[in-house]
Design a protein around this motif. Structure first.
Motif, PDB file in Angstrom:
ATOM      1  N   VAL A 144       0.835  -1.202   0.000  1.00  0.00           N
ATOM      2  CA  VAL A 144       0.000   0.000   0.000  1.00  0.00           C
ATOM      3  C   VAL A 144       0.871   1.254   0.000  1.00  0.00           C
ATOM      4  O   VAL A 144       2.054   1.223   0.324  1.00  0.00           O
ATOM      5  N   GLY A 145       0.260   2.376  -0.373  1.00  0.00           N
ATOM      6  CA  GLY A 145       0.969   3.641  -0.422  1.00  0.00           C
ATOM      7  C   GLY A 145       0.401   4.519  -1.525  1.00  0.00           C
ATOM      8  O   GLY A 145      -0.652   4.226  -2.104  1.00  0.00           O
ATOM      9  N   GLU A 146       1.117   5.562  -1.844  1.00  0.00           N
ATOM     10  CA  GLU A 146       0.633   6.581  -2.769  1.00  0.00           C
ATOM     11  C   GLU A 146       0.839   6.163  -4.225  1.00  0.00           C
ATOM     12  O   GLU A 146       1.917   5.752  -4.619  1.00  0.00           O
ATOM     13  N   GLY A 147      -0.229   6.300  -5.033  1.00  0.00           N
ATOM     14  CA  GLY A 147      -0.134   5.992  -6.456  1.00  0.00           C
ATOM     15  C   GLY A 147       0.142   4.521  -6.718  1.00  0.00           C
ATOM     16  O   GLY A 147       0.305   3.716  -5.796  1.00  0.00           O
ATOM     17  N   ARG A 148       0.170   4.160  -7.991  1.00  0.00           N
ATOM     18  CA  ARG A 148       0.467   2.777  -8.373  1.00  0.00           C
ATOM     19  C   ARG A 148       1.310   2.751  -9.649  1.00  0.00           C
ATOM     20  O   ARG A 148       1.124   3.581 -10.541  1.00  0.00           O
ATOM     21  N   GLY A 200      -3.158  14.024 -10.541  1.00  0.00           N
ATOM     22  CA  GLY A 200      -2.006  13.201 -10.194  1.00  0.00           C
ATOM     23  C   GLY A 200      -0.634  13.716 -10.542  1.00  0.00           C
ATOM     24  O   GLY A 200       0.353  12.999 -10.358  1.00  0.00           O
ATOM     25  N   ALA A 201      -0.520  14.954 -11.034  1.00  0.00           N
ATOM     26  CA  ALA A 201       0.776  15.412 -11.540  1.00  0.00           C
ATOM     27  C   ALA A 201       1.881  15.358 -10.491  1.00  0.00           C
ATOM     28  O   ALA A 201       3.005  14.954 -10.787  1.00  0.00           O
ATOM     29  N   SER A 202       1.582  15.759  -9.264  1.00  0.00           N
ATOM     30  CA  SER A 202       2.630  15.802  -8.238  1.00  0.00           C
ATOM     31  C   SER A 202       3.127  14.410  -7.880  1.00  0.00           C
ATOM     32  O   SER A 202       4.292  14.228  -7.508  1.00  0.00           O
ATOM     33  N   VAL A 203       2.266  13.408  -7.990  1.00  0.00           N
ATOM     34  CA  VAL A 203       2.647  12.022  -7.691  1.00  0.00           C
ATOM     35  C   VAL A 203       3.339  11.386  -8.888  1.00  0.00           C
ATOM     36  O   VAL A 203       4.341  10.682  -8.749  1.00  0.00           O
ATOM     37  N   LEU A 204       2.821  11.656 -10.091  1.00  0.00           N
ATOM     38  CA  LEU A 204       3.331  10.992 -11.286  1.00  0.00           C
ATOM     39  C   LEU A 204       4.578  11.640 -11.869  1.00  0.00           C
ATOM     40  O   LEU A 204       5.412  10.950 -12.468  1.00  0.00           O
ATOM     41  N   GLY A 205       4.701  12.942 -11.715  1.00  0.00           N
ATOM     42  CA  GLY A 205       5.772  13.692 -12.365  1.00  0.00           C
ATOM     43  C   GLY A 205       7.170  13.114 -12.216  1.00  0.00           C
ATOM     44  O   GLY A 205       7.922  13.050 -13.202  1.00  0.00           O
ATOM     45  N   PRO A 206       7.569  12.678 -11.017  1.00  0.00           N
ATOM     46  CA  PRO A 206       8.932  12.146 -10.858  1.00  0.00           C
ATOM     47  C   PRO A 206       9.121  10.729 -11.389  1.00  0.00           C
ATOM     48  O   PRO A 206      10.245  10.215 -11.392  1.00  0.00           O
ATOM     49  N   VAL A 207       8.038  10.082 -11.823  1.00  0.00           N
ATOM     50  CA  VAL A 207       8.089   8.663 -12.168  1.00  0.00           C
ATOM     51  C   VAL A 207       8.459   8.475 -13.647  1.00  0.00           C
ATOM     52  O   VAL A 207       7.934   9.160 -14.525  1.00  0.00           O
TER      53      VAL A 207
END
Length: 281
Positions: A144-148, A200-207
């Motif tokens: 579990v945690g933020e985003g997938r 979701g930009a703040s979560v996805l951006g670094p990925v």
């Protein structure tokens, strides 16, 4: 045990509040009605508590608790007045004996939560959190945690994934930004997908991923993604969240409430009035 206590206990088992983004989010019991509606045994699920959703709840005397995914009380209030929309909605709930519970980001991050459901629309594959929860905040849940991150078992063309998302979310249209490497289905296939419900930009951006799947991103965030060969699928903010209520949460909450059935059966329903405010006409 009160209906609100039963709902709160059940939701804590489904989506432990320790999984929420407590640094900024506002989750849990937001309003406990001082004088609950007598004999209310119905829970109304909604993404947003709007004027139409509130009217739907108040017209049904059986509704005693509203589970609003987005918290209607978010920032601090120094006063309460009917002239403020959000305060008006909460005051009307209080006056009519209806309590409010909000799970928000705890429901995104939990096992079998919103982000896991979004991944299931595209799979099969391996699903892991983008940012795993700290061990002391998992609430006893795993993975579990933020985003997938969804690592597909077999790579697929972007058009195929777009079709699966439309089908799963029951949408005729979604917004797509194709990176140059995905301009046609004969080019690079999609293997790695980063997922975040809502904005979701703040979560996805670094990925690093072939595809970002979320509800909304800013123009400049989309440009930045495409520039690094990451395509984007944007289904609008609440369209990435709403389907989960009927497909998953309604059944899970109903089952969890059976644990306290000696207090009487509870009916869990999904709002008929809740909808994304943005339509593509």
């Amino acid at each position: 045990m009160s209906l609100l206590s039963r709902v709160s206990n059940a939701m804590q088992r489904i989506a432990p509040l320790s999984l929420a983004a407590l640094e900024w989010d506002n989750v849990g019991i937001l309003l406990e009605a001082a004088k609950p509606r007598p004999d209310a045994k119905r829970v109304l699920l909604t993404i947003d508590l709007t004027t139409t959703v509130l009217a739907e709840a108040l017209e049904d005397p059986s509704v005693g608790v509203i589970v609003s995914y987005h918290p209607p009380i978010f920032s601090a209030w120094k006063s309460l007045s009917m002239g403020n929309l959000k305060q008006n909605l909460v005051l009307q709930c209080a006056a009519n004996g209806v309590s409010i519970y909000s799970p928000h980001t705890s429901l995104d991050s939990c096992a079998n939560g919103v982000n896991d459901w979004l991944a299931s629309l595209i799979g099969p594959g391996t699903v892991t959190p983008i940012t795993p929860a700290q061990p002391d905040r998992t609430g006893g849940q795993e993975n579990v945690g933020e985003g997938r991150i969804l690592q597909l078992a077999e790579p697929k063309p972007l058009s195929t994934i777009i079709g699966e998302i439309k089908k799963g979310l029951k949408l005729e249209h979604i917004r797509v930004a194709r990176a140059p490497c995905h301009a046609s289905d004969e080019q690079k296939l999609i293997e790695r997908i980063a997922i975040c419900a809502g904005s979701g930009a703040s979560v996805l951006g670094p990925v690093t991923a072939d595809l970002y799947f979320t509800g909304e991103m800013s123009h400049h965030d989309v440009l930045a993604a495409v520039a690094k060969d990451t395509s984007c699928v944007l289904a609008e903010h609440t369209n990435t969240e709403r389907g989960y209520l009927g497909h998953v949460l309604q059944g899970r909450l109903s089952k969890e409430l059976e644990v306290d059935e000696f207090d009487g059966p509870v009916d869990v329903v999904v709002s008929r009035c809740d909808q994304d405010p943005i339509l593509i006409e």
